[in-house]
Design an enzyme around this catalytic site. Sequence first.
Site, PDB file in Angstrom:
ATOM      1  N   ASP A  10      23.758  10.875  23.957  1.00 33.21           N
ATOM      2  CA  ASP A  10      23.815   9.417  23.855  1.00 33.21           C
ATOM      3  C   ASP A  10      25.129   9.074  23.198  1.00 33.21           C
ATOM      4  O   ASP A  10      25.637   9.844  22.370  1.00 33.21           O
ATOM      5  CB  ASP A  10      22.690   8.850  22.990  1.00 33.21           C
ATOM      6  CG  ASP A  10      22.991   9.037  21.508  1.00 33.21           C
ATOM      7  OD1 ASP A  10      22.867  10.182  21.020  1.00 33.21           O
ATOM      8  OD2 ASP A  10      23.386   8.062  20.845  1.00 33.21           O
ATOM      9  N   HIS A  70      30.719  -0.517  35.226  1.00 29.31           N
ATOM     10  CA  HIS A  70      31.517   0.573  35.781  1.00 29.31           C
ATOM     11  C   HIS A  70      31.472   1.811  34.896  1.00 29.31           C
ATOM     12  O   HIS A  70      31.304   2.938  35.386  1.00 29.31           O
ATOM     13  CB  HIS A  70      32.971   0.168  36.013  1.00 29.31           C
ATOM     14  CG  HIS A  70      33.768   1.331  36.524  1.00 29.31           C
ATOM     15  ND1 HIS A  70      33.783   1.685  37.849  1.00 29.31           N
ATOM     16  CD2 HIS A  70      34.472   2.288  35.872  1.00 29.31           C
ATOM     17  CE1 HIS A  70      34.487   2.794  38.003  1.00 29.31           C
ATOM     18  NE2 HIS A  70      34.916   3.179  36.812  1.00 29.31           N
ATOM     19  N   CYS A 124      33.123  -2.508  41.227  1.00 28.35           N
ATOM     20  CA  CYS A 124      34.143  -2.026  42.168  1.00 28.35           C
ATOM     21  C   CYS A 124      33.924  -2.547  43.584  1.00 28.35           C
ATOM     22  O   CYS A 124      34.868  -2.676  44.344  1.00 28.35           O
ATOM     23  CB  CYS A 124      34.199  -0.496  42.150  1.00 28.35           C
ATOM     24  SG  CYS A 124      34.914   0.137  40.606  1.00 28.35           S
ATOM     25  N   CYS A 164      30.065   1.152  42.456  1.00 30.40           N
ATOM     26  CA  CYS A 164      29.335   0.284  41.524  1.00 30.40           C
ATOM     27  C   CYS A 164      29.564  -1.195  41.865  1.00 30.40           C
ATOM     28  O   CYS A 164      30.465  -1.544  42.622  1.00 30.40           O
ATOM     29  CB  CYS A 164      29.733   0.572  40.075  1.00 30.40           C
ATOM     30  SG  CYS A 164      31.223  -0.266  39.521  1.00 30.40           S
ATOM     31  N   CYS A 205      34.732   4.153  44.017  1.00 28.82           N
ATOM     32  CA  CYS A 205      33.484   3.921  43.276  1.00 28.82           C
ATOM     33  C   CYS A 205      32.601   2.924  44.032  1.00 28.82           C
ATOM     34  O   CYS A 205      33.083   2.003  44.682  1.00 28.82           O
ATOM     35  CB  CYS A 205      33.804   3.400  41.881  1.00 28.82           C
ATOM     36  SG  CYS A 205      32.335   2.991  40.914  1.00 28.82           S
ATOM     37  N   ASP A 243      15.986   7.312  17.897  1.00 26.91           N
ATOM     38  CA  ASP A 243      16.527   8.259  16.926  1.00 26.91           C
ATOM     39  C   ASP A 243      15.733   8.144  15.620  1.00 26.91           C
ATOM     40  O   ASP A 243      14.763   7.397  15.535  1.00 26.91           O
ATOM     41  CB  ASP A 243      18.027   8.021  16.729  1.00 26.91           C
ATOM     42  CG  ASP A 243      18.319   6.666  16.108  1.00 26.91           C
ATOM     43  OD1 ASP A 243      17.371   5.923  15.774  1.00 26.91           O
ATOM     44  OD2 ASP A 243      19.500   6.321  15.958  1.00 26.91           O
TER      45      ASP A 243
END
Lengths: 341, 341
Positions: free
Chosen positions: B235, B304, B278, B275, B273, B61
């Site tokens: 973002d 997650h 999980c 991930c 999920c 940025d």
Amino acid sequence: MPVGTLGTVKSMSPDELKNDTQAQIILGNTYHLYLRPGDQLIKKAGGLHGFINWDRPILTDSGGFQVMSLAGLRKITREGVRFQSHIDGSYHMFTPEKVIEIENNLGADIIMSFDECPPFPATRDYVAKSLKMTLEWAKRGKNAHHNTEKQALFGIIQGGIYEDLRKESAEALMDMDFPGYSIGGLAVGEPKEDMFRLTEFLNPILPANKPRYLMGVGTPGDLLVNIRNGVDMFDCVMPTRNARKGSIFTRNGKMIIKAARYKEDFRPIDEECTCYACRNFSRAYIRHLIGMQEILGMRLTTIHSLHFYLELSQLARQAIIDDRYEEFFHKYYPLVDQIME
Amino acid sequence: MPVGTLGTVKSMSPDELKNDTQAQIILGNTYHLYLRPGDQLIKKAGGLHGFINWDRPILTDSGGFQVMSLAGLRKITREGVRFQSHIDGSYHMFTPEKVIEIENNLGADIIMSFDECPPFPATRDYVAKSLKMTLEWAKRGKNAHHNTEKQALFGIIQGGIYEDLRKESAEALMDMDFPGYSIGGLAVGEPKEDMFRLTEFLNPILPANKPRYLMGVGTPGDLLVNIRNGVDMFDCVMPTRNARKGSIFTRNGKMIIKAARYKEDFRPIDEECTCYACRNFSRAYIRHLIGMQEILGMRLTTIHSLHFYLELSQLARQAIIDDRYEEFFHKYYPLVDQIME
């Protein structure tokens, strides 16, 4: 054994412990897990292995050391120890039977008898009386423990810095025939020479065919001396706790990563190391992360320090097998505890 | 884009970001990296990619938002902004040219023009004057930027909540022909309706063949509305910051993991999920870890939440490709920002 006090080796995932540090077994603290989240909850989750998703061995301690640290919040009788939680002041009672019940609920592969861990210094008289009680507690715990197929209960040798009391303790426990023996009550403030003298003293007394576990020890150099004195197992928070503060253990000594000389040092922590941190990141980056208190910094220093401790243990084991431990010892001992320049 | 303020997406390793969350690009903050560890150091390390070991795109940025947040510690002139570091009070000067120089040293793939980001509320008069200056700064930054082959410089649209000023800003930047356009100065305290109204307003004005980046936004629901309004990039620290405090984003709303009802809930955060968190850990365990402020807890909730955000973005992208975004929107929008019961 990396220490996982509350059901996690601080900052590590189980996969990292297995793949990046080669940990074969970790330790959990009975006192802490009993208070939070509670052994009943952990039992419902399938024991500690299920709760924390760790499919390798676990050892739980007895709580004796933590209860000793509660000075002023606890009262010791032959029945057990009544104490107040360090969290909320609530009252609890640990007896040898209660501790075995908790450890059965936690379900670790190796568990410890409840013991009184005398402070240092303590008079010979105090230590002798404490020892008698700890031996009674060991017998009571052994009687209370029924899950012997899945959980190996170790007896804990006490006796302070007194060789005759250590001998008495070891022999009484050996008479009870435990599958392994722990050496407790050391690394509680006594001079290192006393610790080394006592492990050397116990070496010929303890049976050669059963594991010996020195509780709460220590620096890499401490490990090397005590391995020479016959110790097989150790646990200590040093590699993890110190790492999170930026003190990293390496084969060339401790690296204080915040030191200004690492600011533009783009080499890895140890150029010969194969750990995840050393394969991927520079001293300069890790110094920046630790300075900023970033979690990734703590993770990388922890990975490296555990990898180093466990690799050192593996090398020591191989040196024993190859019958060249003295040579190995004299190579590493002068290096590992120094401060890296 | 997961946010990596100081050169690390908090609690994550680069490998986790790639493999467990599928992040394609991350963000670094120019203001923070300039102060610590410094853009010169990062340049020596091979730029931000080399320093942090990240081989996918990075966006930096402009520092405009951070400098705005230093109210009382900064003075704005047409030349640039003189400010005091929030760390040690030292004095610094950001000009459009200086910011480009810093961003060239950091070496991100996408970089931002220096802008003034007016607060909310601000008078139309203030915003109009500020906008004129930001447009001058955009031109000066563009002239100062030479590394155009490797670093795409975006212009930042300002104009507060005023449609005519937003239009003026967008068109002036489009005349300068940037490779992408950022929408700044939103999500600074104005009502959400204003944010949505302005991205909808800008949608037909901005060119269809260049990316549009809405800075600092937002909740999953905010993403879905703004994607409908033509935004391509976002973002926000929410998925990572909230996760570390135990507020987890899921497809069924926010899960406040400390809630008592999860104490003995041995299901994963989201049973559908895929991930790492999980696949391996229960709500009960993660609740315990977050309650104990254990790093592993923060890591799992972060994995997650990022996985969810990035999967939601991927699903949105596919829905656009399949020309069924409205259906997708109406399925997810009512769910994702609610509090899970």
